[in-house]
Design a protein around this motif. Structure first.
Motif, mmCIF file in Angstrom:
data_model
loop_
_atom_site.group_PDB
_atom_site.id
_atom_site.type_symbol
_atom_site.label_atom_id
_atom_site.label_comp_id
_atom_site.label_asym_id
_atom_site.label_seq_id
_atom_site.Cartn_x
_atom_site.Cartn_y
_atom_site.Cartn_z
ATOM 1 N N PRO A 167 0.838 -1.205 0.000
ATOM 2 C CA PRO A 167 0.000 0.000 0.000
ATOM 3 C C PRO A 167 0.874 1.257 0.000
ATOM 4 C CG PRO A 167 0.085 -0.908 2.212
ATOM 5 C CD PRO A 167 0.933 -1.804 1.334
ATOM 6 N N TYR A 168 1.386 1.596 -1.172
ATOM 7 C CA TYR A 168 2.263 2.763 -1.291
ATOM 8 C C TYR A 168 1.522 4.001 -0.794
ATOM 9 C CZ TYR A 168 5.126 -0.350 -4.098
ATOM 10 O OH TYR A 168 5.894 -1.406 -4.521
ATOM 11 N N THR A 169 2.127 4.719 0.142
ATOM 12 C CA THR A 169 1.437 5.750 0.907
ATOM 13 C C THR A 169 2.091 7.101 0.686
ATOM 14 O OG1 THR A 169 0.965 4.025 2.547
ATOM 15 C CG2 THR A 169 0.592 6.308 3.227
ATOM 16 N N ASP A 170 1.282 8.143 0.672
ATOM 17 C CA ASP A 170 1.774 9.497 0.447
ATOM 18 C C ASP A 170 2.364 10.066 1.739
ATOM 19 O OD1 ASP A 170 2.173 11.950 -0.872
ATOM 20 O OD2 ASP A 170 0.278 12.715 -0.120
ATOM 21 N N ARG A 171 3.579 10.577 1.670
ATOM 22 C CA ARG A 171 4.234 11.126 2.863
ATOM 23 C C ARG A 171 3.445 12.280 3.459
ATOM 24 N NH1 ARG A 171 10.121 13.670 2.257
ATOM 25 N NH2 ARG A 171 8.877 15.415 1.474
ATOM 26 N N ALA A 172 2.837 13.095 2.612
ATOM 27 C CA ALA A 172 2.055 14.225 3.114
ATOM 28 C C ALA A 172 0.871 13.742 3.947
ATOM 29 C CB ALA A 172 1.568 15.085 1.953
ATOM 30 N N ASP A 173 0.261 12.637 3.548
ATOM 31 C CA ASP A 173 -0.843 12.073 4.324
ATOM 32 C C ASP A 173 -0.347 11.548 5.667
ATOM 33 O OD1 ASP A 173 -2.735 12.649 2.408
ATOM 34 O OD2 ASP A 173 -2.747 10.643 1.528
ATOM 35 N N ILE A 174 0.820 10.909 5.653
ATOM 36 C CA ILE A 174 1.404 10.397 6.903
ATOM 37 C C ILE A 174 1.683 11.557 7.855
ATOM 38 C CG2 ILE A 174 3.460 9.342 7.907
ATOM 39 C CD1 ILE A 174 1.746 7.266 6.644
ATOM 40 N N ALA A 175 2.249 12.636 7.348
ATOM 41 C CA ALA A 175 2.569 13.790 8.193
ATOM 42 C C ALA A 175 1.307 14.398 8.793
ATOM 43 C CB ALA A 175 3.333 14.834 7.383
ATOM 44 N N GLU A 176 0.274 14.541 7.978
ATOM 45 C CA GLU A 176 -0.970 15.123 8.483
ATOM 46 C C GLU A 176 -1.582 14.236 9.565
ATOM 47 O OE1 GLU A 176 -5.384 16.574 6.885
ATOM 48 O OE2 GLU A 176 -3.789 16.091 5.442
ATOM 49 N N ALA A 177 -1.597 12.933 9.326
ATOM 50 C CA ALA A 177 -2.161 12.018 10.321
ATOM 51 C C ALA A 177 -1.339 12.022 11.607
ATOM 52 C CB ALA A 177 -2.227 10.609 9.744
ATOM 53 N N THR A 178 -0.030 12.142 11.480
ATOM 54 C CA THR A 178 0.825 12.208 12.665
ATOM 55 C C THR A 178 0.484 13.432 13.503
ATOM 56 O OG1 THR A 178 2.610 11.060 11.491
ATOM 57 C CG2 THR A 178 3.212 12.288 13.471
ATOM 58 N N ALA A 179 0.260 14.552 12.839
ATOM 59 C CA ALA A 179 -0.140 15.774 13.547
ATOM 60 C C ALA A 179 -1.497 15.605 14.213
ATOM 61 C CB ALA A 179 -0.159 16.952 12.582
ATOM 62 N N VAL A 180 -2.416 14.920 13.552
ATOM 63 C CA VAL A 180 -3.732 14.661 14.139
ATOM 64 C C VAL A 180 -3.586 13.852 15.422
ATOM 65 C CG1 VAL A 180 -5.915 13.430 13.809
ATOM 66 C CG2 VAL A 180 -4.982 14.829 11.956
ATOM 67 N N VAL A 181 -2.740 12.836 15.388
ATOM 68 C CA VAL A 181 -2.526 12.012 16.584
ATOM 69 C C VAL A 181 -1.895 12.843 17.698
ATOM 70 C CG1 VAL A 181 -1.251 10.044 17.509
ATOM 71 C CG2 VAL A 181 -2.362 9.863 15.279
ATOM 72 N N LEU A 182 -0.884 13.635 17.370
ATOM 73 C CA LEU A 182 -0.189 14.435 18.382
ATOM 74 C C LEU A 182 -1.100 15.482 19.014
ATOM 75 C CD1 LEU A 182 3.189 14.987 16.519
ATOM 76 C CD2 LEU A 182 2.962 13.878 18.745
ATOM 77 N N ALA A 183 -1.928 16.113 18.202
ATOM 78 C CA ALA A 183 -2.739 17.234 18.683
ATOM 79 C C ALA A 183 -4.114 16.817 19.177
ATOM 80 C CB ALA A 183 -2.892 18.273 17.574
ATOM 81 N N GLY A 184 -4.476 15.562 18.948
ATOM 82 C CA GLY A 184 -5.828 15.128 19.291
ATOM 83 C C GLY A 184 -5.966 14.620 20.712
ATOM 84 N N ASP A 185 -7.190 14.266 21.047
ATOM 85 C CA ASP A 185 -7.503 13.766 22.389
ATOM 86 C C ASP A 185 -7.464 12.246 22.470
ATOM 87 O OD1 ASP A 185 -7.976 16.378 23.284
ATOM 88 O OD2 ASP A 185 -10.068 16.309 22.602
ATOM 89 N N ARG A 186 -7.364 11.588 21.339
ATOM 90 C CA ARG A 186 -7.404 10.123 21.316
ATOM 91 C C ARG A 186 -5.989 9.565 21.446
ATOM 92 N NH1 ARG A 186 -9.689 6.685 16.135
ATOM 93 N NH2 ARG A 186 -9.253 4.565 16.931
ATOM 94 N N SER A 187 -5.807 8.647 22.370
ATOM 95 C CA SER A 187 -4.488 8.045 22.585
ATOM 96 C C SER A 187 -4.400 6.698 21.874
ATOM 97 C CB SER A 187 -4.222 7.846 24.081
ATOM 98 O OG SER A 187 -4.153 9.083 24.750
ATOM 99 N N PHE A 188 -3.247 6.436 21.317
ATOM 100 C CA PHE A 188 -2.979 5.155 20.668
ATOM 101 C C PHE A 188 -1.800 4.515 21.397
ATOM 102 C CE2 PHE A 188 -5.001 7.807 17.501
ATOM 103 C CZ PHE A 188 -5.910 6.952 16.888
ATOM 104 N N ASP A 189 -2.014 3.367 21.959
ATOM 105 C CA ASP A 189 -0.970 2.699 22.730
ATOM 106 C C ASP A 189 -0.353 1.567 21.929
ATOM 107 O OD1 ASP A 189 -1.266 4.256 25.113
ATOM 108 O OD2 ASP A 189 -3.110 3.164 25.538
ATOM 109 N N GLY A 190 0.973 1.576 21.860
ATOM 110 C CA GLY A 190 1.675 0.543 21.114
ATOM 111 C C GLY A 190 1.688 0.835 19.633
ATOM 112 N N PRO A 191 1.840 -0.199 18.799
ATOM 113 C CA PRO A 191 1.949 0.029 17.356
ATOM 114 C C PRO A 191 0.603 0.225 16.680
ATOM 115 C CG PRO A 191 2.250 -2.293 17.860
ATOM 116 C CD PRO A 191 2.126 -1.594 19.176
ATOM 117 N N VAL A 192 0.552 1.169 15.746
ATOM 118 C CA VAL A 192 -0.594 1.351 14.856
ATOM 119 C C VAL A 192 -0.051 1.484 13.437
ATOM 120 C CG1 VAL A 192 -2.067 2.436 16.595
ATOM 121 C CG2 VAL A 192 -0.605 3.874 15.163
#
Length: 284
Positions: A167-192
């Motif tokens: 599933p070749y993935t766009d780096r810009a999408d990865i960066a945006e999602a990373t920011a969503v995780v960092l700035a959001g209220d939802r916690s992700f524990d371990g690997p996602v």
């Protein structure tokens, strides 16, 4: 405070840009090798401090006051990356970070032939032993497609070793999602896992490229050693060629075959597909 390492690089820098759209600049810090290269961020109110994985004391200072630290993984094949990542994890813990996020890789599990997987597996184990909450972002392959497809636009041929679905993935999408995780209220524990919505093969990409260009793009499967020899002939060091070969071997073994819906969920839209990315980079 959220501190991002590698903020003058592609993924780290783009992640900071997305964070700036979500939270005040005063809540963002960056840890960079060369603070002068992050002047554009300092001018916008981001806290800039010098730090590198080779200098634990500087890292602790650059992480000071951080609630979350994003560790962008290193990629120097000549360095002890596991040791350097350990430095970064220990510095984040010493600085009092409550959560450490790490840019890992899809398929970072034992048995994956792709050699950098061992670095990510070991780093995730270090995170697990750190005593603080952690998240490993196992990102789908987001490098330039031509890096794995070769010069197909010039030759009309995708001539590479046997592959498998990725599933070749766009780096810009990865960066945006990373920011969503960092700035959001939802916690992700371990690997996602963060990937594009569908895995495709070189056969699929050849068909897509043919449709986009209006000319036939062929898929030719090369023998592994034939491919390595060809890479060496073009000036690629043998060690580098053999390292890249393990990526193709991992793909054909199905190590990257599973696409995950989480990226789309975080973005609130469909991520860019490999076809989207090919269309955007076709030479006119």
């Amino acid at each position: 405070m959220i501190v991002v390492t590698g903020a003058t690089g592609g993924l780290g820098g783009s992640t900071v840009e997305h964070l700036l759209r979500r939270i005040p600049a005063g809540r963002i810090g960056v840890s960079v090798r060369d603070a002068a290269k992050a002047r554009h961020l300092a001018d916008r109110g981001v806290r800039v401090r010098q730090g590198s994985y080779e200098d634990p004391a500087a890292l602790r200072d650059s992480f000071d006051g951080a609630e979350q630290v994003l560790l962008v993984s290193g990629n120097d094949p000549a360095a002890d990356m596991v040791g350097l990542h350990r430095n970064a994890v220990e510095a984040a813990v010493a600085a009092g970070a409550r959560r450490i996020l790490y840019t890992s890789q899809q398929g970072a599990v034992p048995g994956n032939p792709y050699r950098p997987s061992d670095i990510h597996i070991a780093t995730e184990a270090i995170l697990g032993d750190s005593g603080v909450a952690w998240t490993a972002l196992r990102n789908g392959a987001y490098g330039p497609l031509d890096q794995v497809l070769g010069p197909w636009q010039r030759t009309g041929v995708i001539a590479q070793p046997q592959d498998g679905p990725v599933p070749y993935t766009d780096r810009a999408d990865i960066a945006e999602a990373t920011a969503v995780v960092l700035a959001g209220d939802r916690s992700f524990d371990g690997p996602v896992t963060l990937t594009a919505p569908a895995a495709v093969t070189f056969d699929d990409l050849a068909e897509i490229a043919s449709g986009l260009t209006g000319r036939t793009v062929k898929r030719v499967t090369l023998d592994d050693e034939q491919w390595v020899t060809g890479q060496i002939t073009t000036g690629v060091p043998e060690q580098v060629a053999r390292l890249m070969l393990t990526w193709y071997q991992a793909a054909r073994a199905g190590c990257f075959a599973d696409a995950d819906p989480l990226l789309a969920e975080l973005l609130g839209r469909a991520p860019r597909t490999a076809a989207d990315r090919l269309a955007a980079h076709i030479d006119t």
